[in-house]
Write a protein that holds these residues in place. Structure first.
Motif, short mmCIF file in Angstrom:
data_model
loop_
_atom_site.label_atom_id
_atom_site.label_comp_id
_atom_site.label_asym_id
_atom_site.label_seq_id
_atom_site.Cartn_x
_atom_site.Cartn_y
_atom_site.Cartn_z
N TYR A 130 0.83 -1.21 0.00
CA TYR A 130 0.00 0.00 0.00
C TYR A 130 0.86 1.25 0.00
CZ TYR A 130 1.02 -0.17 5.04
OH TYR A 130 1.65 -0.22 6.26
N THR A 131 0.25 2.35 -0.39
CA THR A 131 0.90 3.65 -0.28
C THR A 131 0.19 4.42 0.82
OG1 THR A 131 -0.49 4.63 -1.99
CG2 THR A 131 1.67 3.76 -2.67
N TYR A 132 0.89 5.40 1.38
CA TYR A 132 0.33 6.15 2.50
C TYR A 132 0.80 7.59 2.50
CZ TYR A 132 4.93 5.06 4.41
OH TYR A 132 6.28 4.93 4.59
N LEU A 133 0.06 8.40 3.21
CA LEU A 133 0.37 9.81 3.38
C LEU A 133 0.34 10.11 4.87
CD1 LEU A 133 0.62 12.76 2.17
CD2 LEU A 133 -1.87 12.86 2.45
N TRP A 150 4.69 17.15 4.87
CA TRP A 150 4.06 15.91 4.41
C TRP A 150 5.10 14.86 4.04
CZ3 TRP A 150 -0.99 16.31 5.19
CH2 TRP A 150 -1.52 17.59 5.29
N TYR A 200 5.02 11.03 1.71
CA TYR A 200 4.27 10.01 0.97
C TYR A 200 5.19 8.82 0.81
CZ TYR A 200 1.00 8.06 -2.41
OH TYR A 200 0.08 7.27 -3.04
N GLN A 247 -2.90 8.44 6.64
CA GLN A 247 -3.85 7.83 5.71
C GLN A 247 -3.20 6.75 4.86
OE1 GLN A 247 -5.06 11.06 3.19
NE2 GLN A 247 -6.34 12.00 4.75
N ARG A 301 -3.42 5.45 1.38
CA ARG A 301 -3.98 6.09 0.19
C ARG A 301 -4.46 5.10 -0.87
NH1 ARG A 301 -5.70 10.95 0.54
NH2 ARG A 301 -5.16 11.33 -1.60
N ARG A 302 -3.70 4.00 -1.04
CA ARG A 302 -4.07 3.05 -2.09
C ARG A 302 -3.49 1.68 -1.77
NH1 ARG A 302 -3.58 4.29 -8.56
NH2 ARG A 302 -4.58 2.38 -9.20
N GLU A 304 4.00 4.93 -6.06
CA GLU A 304 4.68 5.88 -5.17
C GLU A 304 5.57 6.80 -5.99
OE1 GLU A 304 7.84 5.90 -1.47
OE2 GLU A 304 7.99 4.36 -3.01
#
Length: 117
Positions: free
Chosen positions: A6-9, A18, A20, A58, A60-61, A73
């Motif tokens: 998964y990807t995250y923020l 921020w 990512y 979060q 994200r995906r 990413e």
């Protein structure tokens, strides 16, 4: 539990900072994010020590395989120009390191340099 890359923020919205990232370990799952996994970034770890926990966390995906997660990413980081922006802690895109002169306060640059040696 199924491996789910998964990807995250994460972000400190009041500071406008921020990060990512993506997670694709053999046993990763989005449910672990910010419970047992807090990113592998040294820069995020240092920022957390200095400024506390992020208020934005979060997933994200989600992806079926690690390669797709890594490619996504990289795509996001390039499109957002994260490595060159002062609003992003990201120092690399897809594990590829970049040097961006003048991006950060010199004291932060010194801390980063010391942590890498």
């Amino acid at each position: 539990m199924k491996n789910t890359p998964y990807t995250y923020l994460i972000g400190w919205s009041k500071l406008g900072i921020w990060y990512y990232g993506c997670r694709y370990a053999k046993t990763c799952h989005p449910g672990e994010f910010w419970i047992s996994y807090h990113t592998s970034s040294k820069f995020v770890r240092e920022f957390r020590k200095e400024h506390g926990e992020p208020d934005v966390v979060q997933v994200r995906r989600k992806f079926d395989d690690a390669e797709r997660a890594r490619l996504w990413e990289e795509r996001v980081l390039r499109r957002m120009n994260c490595v060159k922006s002062e609003s992003w802690i990201n120092q690399c895109i897809g594990g590829k390191k970049f040097h961006v002169p003048g991006k950060r306060d010199p004291s932060i640059g010194k801390k980063i340099s010391e942590s890498l040696t």
